[in-house]
Design an enzyme around this catalytic site. Structure first.
Site, PDB file in Angstrom:
ATOM      1  N   HIS A 141      -1.826 -16.115   5.600  1.00  0.00           N
ATOM      2  CA  HIS A 141      -1.839 -15.018   6.577  1.00  0.00           C
ATOM      3  C   HIS A 141      -3.096 -15.121   7.459  1.00  0.00           C
ATOM      4  O   HIS A 141      -3.020 -14.988   8.684  1.00  0.00           O
ATOM      5  CB  HIS A 141      -1.816 -13.684   5.819  1.00  0.00           C
ATOM      6  N   GLU A 142      -4.257 -15.380   6.841  1.00  0.00           N
ATOM      7  CA  GLU A 142      -5.499 -15.492   7.610  1.00  0.00           C
ATOM      8  C   GLU A 142      -5.500 -16.741   8.487  1.00  0.00           C
ATOM      9  O   GLU A 142      -6.015 -16.719   9.610  1.00  0.00           O
ATOM     10  CB  GLU A 142      -6.702 -15.506   6.660  1.00  0.00           C
ATOM     11  N   HIS A 145      -3.750 -15.905  11.597  1.00  0.00           N
ATOM     12  CA  HIS A 145      -4.579 -15.144  12.532  1.00  0.00           C
ATOM     13  C   HIS A 145      -5.427 -16.091  13.391  1.00  0.00           C
ATOM     14  O   HIS A 145      -5.644 -15.841  14.575  1.00  0.00           O
ATOM     15  CB  HIS A 145      -5.505 -14.188  11.766  1.00  0.00           C
ATOM     16  N   GLU A 207      -0.170  -8.467  12.956  1.00  0.00           N
ATOM     17  CA  GLU A 207       0.062  -8.544  11.513  1.00  0.00           C
ATOM     18  C   GLU A 207       1.456  -9.096  11.211  1.00  0.00           C
ATOM     19  O   GLU A 207       1.630  -9.917  10.310  1.00  0.00           O
ATOM     20  CB  GLU A 207      -0.102  -7.160  10.871  1.00  0.00           C
ATOM     21  N   ASP A 211       2.244 -12.523   9.280  1.00  0.00           N
ATOM     22  CA  ASP A 211       3.139 -12.534   8.114  1.00  0.00           C
ATOM     23  C   ASP A 211       4.240 -13.582   8.289  1.00  0.00           C
ATOM     24  O   ASP A 211       4.539 -14.359   7.380  1.00  0.00           O
ATOM     25  CB  ASP A 211       3.781 -11.161   7.918  1.00  0.00           C
TER      26      ASP A 211
END
Length: 502
Positions: A141-142, A145, A207, A211
């Site tokens: 997930h990071e 980003h 987000e 995801d």
């Protein structure tokens, strides 16, 4: 007339139902299609700064993080988290550039992504993950980003700032979220973290995008794609217990029932996968668990009890934690008995080889430790934690020059590691090798984003008369590269962090 009106309304309703059915079916068919990679047309983040400028920003950001948070430079734990992170980056088709994964020695359940691909993972997150796939889910997930440049988009309206100021703002926001607004502000010389925290909070759309890409990355890396939804759901339920003291991950990455359902739906496309946890994951958790106890006696009592009652997930990892606890309690002979059992079952495991060598040194058997480590390094030369342990043993044995030589070999395998540069400086200082001290102190400054002091330090190293010709040539090449980088920054005149062309 009434019948005709009724007929028109019924016909309209039927057409609407047919249209909805068609759209629903088409959406379902599209959802089952594989993800299609479109050409990278750039993003608004590219107008904020170039990739090279973002890499420089990341170094300055990381220096601020190190000032405020206990970054854990343990070679074994670092190697594990970097290996896991690298496997996720390789599975993400949108990933480009350098990524740096590091651990923070705090019980906070969280992770964060900084500029330039710097991704911090808290020890509390590793302990909170029920499986390696859950840990990988948060890290994926990071990574997403970073690849989607969400952080740069959040700070797009700050494009008039220079690198140092922008790094302070981002660090203030991150530290304000992870530690406290006061700690964040103090760490960055008065920048008010609370005032800019909302700039770094990712939007709901960001987000969802992280995801989606993260689940796809999980599946491609061979992890269970359902792990993300499972971890989110478990943390969300834990909120009822934590009440106002909710896990930090929930504050920086708000989890909703809709988001969990969406993650489950996306995971369905790949199907569940049973993947056993790696021994590296289990051993890292055991090491973190042992460190979580303030006093060694408490840690010894915990592992002694779990082993006696059989309350553990993996006996090997639990016995490793027990040996570490005994080592911290200075019960070296008891710890050695445990490490002997571990080595007998896993003779090539770096964690057990290093622990055994450390215990041999503590028991006054330095030659035995050096012999075993030298043999292990020859068998597994690419395992850099073994080579760092060997250098530490050489230093303890009063052979700093050999320690410097070994560490320089490790640096060639892992360039850009500030911890390794610091170790070389320490060893070279003991060896009286001032030229090497100057050179690698410069490298450490550069990695931490201090370009001008790094250049001055390298110039000092070059003026040393005792510098060998080959080393002098390498230093000169490095110096030329850094001076060009400095000239480029001067040409920009610390101007706004915009790309060369809008």
């Amino acid at each position: 007339m009434r019948i005709r009106t009724l007929f028109i309304r019924v016909r309209g309703a039927l057409l609407l139902l047919l249209l909805l059915a068609f759209v629903s079916r088409a959406a379902a068919e599209i959802d089952r299609l594989p993800d299609i990679r479109l050409p990278d047309m750039g993003s608004s983040a590219d107008r904020v700064m170039t990739r090279s400028a973002e890499a420089r920003l990341g170094k300055v950001f990381m220096r601020q993080v190190r000032k405020a948070l206990p970054v854990w430079d343990d070679p074994l734990a670092s190697d594990y988290i970097e290996t896991l992170g690298r496997s996720l980056v390789e599975a993400d088709e949108t990933a480009a550039g350098r990524f740096t994964f590091f651990l923070i020695d705090q019980p906070t359940v969280n992770a964060f992504a900084g500029p330039g691909g710097y991704i911090g993972v808290y020890g509390g997150l590793v302990l909170a993950a029920n499986s390696e796939s859950e840990l990988a889910a948060v890290m994926a997930h990071e990574v997403a980003h970073v690849t989607q440049r969400h952080l740069m988009r959040a700070f797009e309206d700050q494009s008039r700032l220079g690198i140092p100021t922008m790094a302070l703002m981002i660090a203030a926001a991150v530290l304000g979220a992870q530690v406290s607004p006061d700690a964040g502000a103090a760490a960055v010389a008065g920048v008010q973290a609370a005032a800019i925290q909302r700039r770094i909070n990712f939007t709901r759309e960001n987000e969802r995008e992280a995801d989606r890409i993260g689940i796809q990355t999980l599946a491609r890396a061979g992890h269970d794609p359902f792990a993300m939804a499972g971890f989110f759901d478990r943390l969300s339920k834990a909120t009822r217990v934590y009440e106002t003291n909710a896990p930090e991950f929930l504050r920086t990455h708000p989890v909703t029932a809709e988001r969990i359902a969406d993650s489950l739906g996306r995971a369905e496309r790949f199907g569940a996968r049973q993947r056993p946890d790696s021994l590296g994951f289990l051993l890292t958790r055991a090491k973190l668990r042992e460190r979580s106890y303030q006093r060694a006696e408490q840690s010894v009592a915990h592992f002694n009890e779990t082993l006696r009652k059989g309350r553990f997930r993996d006996e090997v990892a639990e016995r490793y934690g027990y040996a570490l606890a005994l080592q911290r309690a200075r019960r070296f002979r008891d710890a050695k008995n445990q490490s002997d059992q571990l080595l007998a079952g896993h003779p090539s495991q770096a964690e057990f080889i290093i622990l055994d060598a450390e215990l041999n040194v503590s028991l006054g058997e330095r030659e035995t430790a050096l012999s075993h480590l030298r043999q292990s390094v020859s068998l597994f030369p690419s395992q850099w934690p073994l080579r760092v342990a060997y250098a530490d043993a050489l230093l303890a044995a009063g052979e700093p020059a050999r320690a410097v030589s070994e560490l320089r070999s490790v640096v060639r395998l892992r360039p850009g590691n500030a911890m390794l540069y610091d170790k070389i400086v320490q060893a070279a200082t003991q060896a009286g090798d001032q030229a090497t001290v100057d050179r690698f102190r410069a490298e450490k400054l550069y990695v931490e984003g201090d370009l001008e002091p790094a250049i001055r330090q390298l110039e000092l190293a070059l003026r040393r008369r005792e510098v060998p010709y080959h080393d002098a040539a390498q230093i000169q090449a490095r110096l030329d590269l850094w001076r060009e980088e400095e000239r480029e920054e001067q040409r920009r005149g610390n101007q706004p962090l915009r790309a060369a062309s809008p």
